[in-house]
Structure formats: C-alpha cells, structure tokens
Design a protein around this motif. Structure first.
Motif, PDB file in Angstrom:
ATOM      1  N   LYS A   4       0.839  -1.203   0.000  1.00 28.05           N
ATOM      2  CA  LYS A   4       0.000   0.000   0.000  1.00 28.05           C
ATOM      3  C   LYS A   4       0.878   1.259   0.000  1.00 28.05           C
ATOM      4  N   SER A   5       1.955   1.230   0.756  1.00 22.61           N
ATOM      5  CA  SER A   5       2.866   2.372   0.835  1.00 22.61           C
ATOM      6  C   SER A   5       3.567   2.632  -0.491  1.00 22.61           C
ATOM      7  N   VAL A   6       3.968   1.566  -1.177  1.00 20.49           N
ATOM      8  CA  VAL A   6       4.641   1.727  -2.468  1.00 20.49           C
ATOM      9  C   VAL A   6       3.681   2.334  -3.483  1.00 20.49           C
ATOM     10  N   LYS A   7       2.446   1.863  -3.502  1.00 19.78           N
ATOM     11  CA  LYS A   7       1.443   2.422  -4.423  1.00 19.78           C
ATOM     12  C   LYS A   7       1.196   3.907  -4.112  1.00 19.78           C
ATOM     13  N   ALA A   8       1.103   4.236  -2.829  1.00 25.74           N
ATOM     14  CA  ALA A   8       0.901   5.638  -2.430  1.00 25.74           C
ATOM     15  C   ALA A   8       2.128   6.482  -2.801  1.00 25.74           C
ATOM     16  N   ALA A   9       3.313   5.910  -2.650  1.00 24.96           N
ATOM     17  CA  ALA A   9       4.536   6.635  -3.017  1.00 24.96           C
ATOM     18  C   ALA A   9       4.549   6.936  -4.511  1.00 24.96           C
ATOM     19  N   ALA A  10       4.146   5.967  -5.318  1.00 23.95           N
ATOM     20  CA  ALA A  10       4.101   6.178  -6.769  1.00 23.95           C
ATOM     21  C   ALA A  10       3.174   7.345  -7.097  1.00 23.95           C
ATOM     22  N   GLN A  11       2.032   7.413  -6.427  1.00 25.33           N
ATOM     23  CA  GLN A  11       1.086   8.514  -6.650  1.00 25.33           C
ATOM     24  C   GLN A  11       1.675   9.852  -6.202  1.00 25.33           C
ATOM     25  N   LYS A  12       2.333   9.860  -5.051  1.00 26.76           N
ATOM     26  CA  LYS A  12       2.938  11.100  -4.545  1.00 26.76           C
ATOM     27  C   LYS A  12       4.011  11.613  -5.504  1.00 26.76           C
ATOM     28  N   ILE A  13       4.808  10.703  -6.018  1.00 24.98           N
ATOM     29  CA  ILE A  13       5.875  11.103  -6.937  1.00 24.98           C
ATOM     30  C   ILE A  13       5.268  11.678  -8.212  1.00 24.98           C
ATOM     31  N   LYS A  14       4.224  11.048  -8.735  1.00 24.22           N
ATOM     32  CA  LYS A  14       3.540  11.570  -9.930  1.00 24.22           C
ATOM     33  C   LYS A  14       3.000  12.973  -9.668  1.00 24.22           C
ATOM     34  N   GLN A  15       2.363  13.162  -8.503  1.00 25.63           N
ATOM     35  CA  GLN A  15       1.809  14.481  -8.158  1.00 25.63           C
ATOM     36  C   GLN A  15       2.913  15.525  -8.044  1.00 25.63           C
ATOM     37  N   ASP A  16       4.024  15.144  -7.410  1.00 25.87           N
ATOM     38  CA  ASP A  16       5.151  16.076  -7.276  1.00 25.87           C
ATOM     39  C   ASP A  16       5.706  16.470  -8.636  1.00 25.87           C
ATOM     40  N   GLU A  17       5.777  15.502  -9.558  1.00 18.77           N
ATOM     41  CA  GLU A  17       6.297  15.788 -10.896  1.00 18.77           C
ATOM     42  C   GLU A  17       5.349  16.727 -11.653  1.00 18.77           C
ATOM     43  N   MET A  18       4.040  16.571 -11.434  1.00 20.93           N
ATOM     44  CA  MET A  18       3.073  17.433 -12.104  1.00 20.93           C
ATOM     45  C   MET A  18       3.147  18.851 -11.572  1.00 20.93           C
ATOM     46  N   VAL A  19       3.387  18.997 -10.273  1.00 19.93           N
ATOM     47  CA  VAL A  19       3.465  20.312  -9.640  1.00 19.93           C
ATOM     48  C   VAL A  19       4.809  20.963  -9.942  1.00 19.93           C
ATOM     49  N   GLY A  20       5.883  20.155  -9.821  1.00 20.12           N
ATOM     50  CA  GLY A  20       7.240  20.674  -9.945  1.00 20.12           C
ATOM     51  C   GLY A  20       7.625  20.884 -11.334  1.00 20.12           C
TER      52      GLY A  20
END
Length: 166
Positions: free
Chosen positions: A150-166
């Motif tokens: 569950k943590s790895v899946k959430a991390a993948a989502q967080k990284i995608k969101q950070d890339e979209m923002v950054g």
C-alpha cells in the motif's frame, strides 16, 4: 597492523558530498558507510545479501552494500537513506510509508525504501505483483507486506503528483 599493500585511498560521493578516505581493501561497503562516514541508516542484517537491510543506491542501481567492498565504490555516486529526506522534509516514499503504516520495527525499512526508490524510477505505476517481485529480496519479519505494498502504491502517486506540480 595493516601494511600499505592492504590499504587504498578511495573517493566516493555519498548523498551529494565527496569523501576521500583510506580503507582496508577488505572493508565491506556497509561497514565503510556506517563506521567511516557515520551513516548508520544503512543496516547490517544477514551479511550475506539475502535480507536487503543494507540496500543502497549506487549510480542509480539498488545494491546490497554487504556484498560489495568499499574499494569497489571508488569514483562512484552513492545514495543512502539519509540522502533521501530529513525528518522535517521527508521524501515522498518516506511520507507514504509513514502515512500507510508500511513499517513496524523499522529495521528493514531503509533497505526497502532504497529498493523502492530505484524501482519506482523504472516502473512509476506498478501492480501489486510487480511490487512483490521488486521487493522479493527485502525481508520483513514484522509485517504481512500489505502495508508495504500500500505504501509503495501511495509513493508512486505522490511522486507523480510532485512531478506534475514541480
């Protein structure tokens, strides 16, 4: 006493800082990181490359530091768990593990996070089965791995969101 033939000067970049140190040619990389550089987040588990507790990143590849000599890291770039984030500014993977209970005792966690760090670069949208396969070399004696997945899946989502923002 160790003579000069058993020692070598190495230069390594660890977490963005370059170090030059004289080491015994038989010193394991995990011991060099912990003893010589004081980076104790890399854990010593089985000392046979089986448990994954000592996983670090070398030149963008997840590596078991208990299976590598410090002299083999000469002129290479290393990232340890200390290089990912700080207590005040966690890396998205660290945040995801914290938020999704991806750890219990925490002994295996640095190695798992370092494995995930490199894995998500290659597979930013992994399935449960791909996560299990990627972490098959990291042993956790406390969890049933569900919180980790569950943590790895959430991390993948967080990284995608950070890339979209950054």
């Amino acid at each position: 006493m160790v003579d000069a033939m058993n020692r070598k000067i190495i230069t390594v970049t660890v977490n963005g800082t370059t170090y030059e140190r004289e080491v015994n040619v038989r010193t394991l990389l995990v011991d060099f990181l912990r003893r010589d550089l004081g980076l104790t987040g890399t854990h010593v588990g089985c000392e046979q490359g089986v448990c994954g507790a000592c996983t670090i990143s070398i030149d963008g590849q997840a590596v078991r530091s208990c299976l590598m000599l410090a002299v083999q890291a000469d002129n290479r770039s290393i990232t340890t768990i200390e290089g990912l984030g700080t207590p005040d500014n966690l890396h998205p993977i660290q945040e995801a593990f914290w938020e999704n209970y991806g750890l219990q005792c925490g002994f295996c966690t640095p190695g798992i996070i370092m494995s995930v760090y490199e894995f998500l670069k290659e597979n930013p949208n992994p399935s449960d089965e791909e996560i299990r396969e990627a972490l098959s070399g990291n042993l956790c004696r406390c969890t049933g791995y569900q919180g980790i997945i569950k943590s790895v899946k959430a991390a993948a989502q967080k990284i995608k969101q950070d890339e979209m923002v950054g």
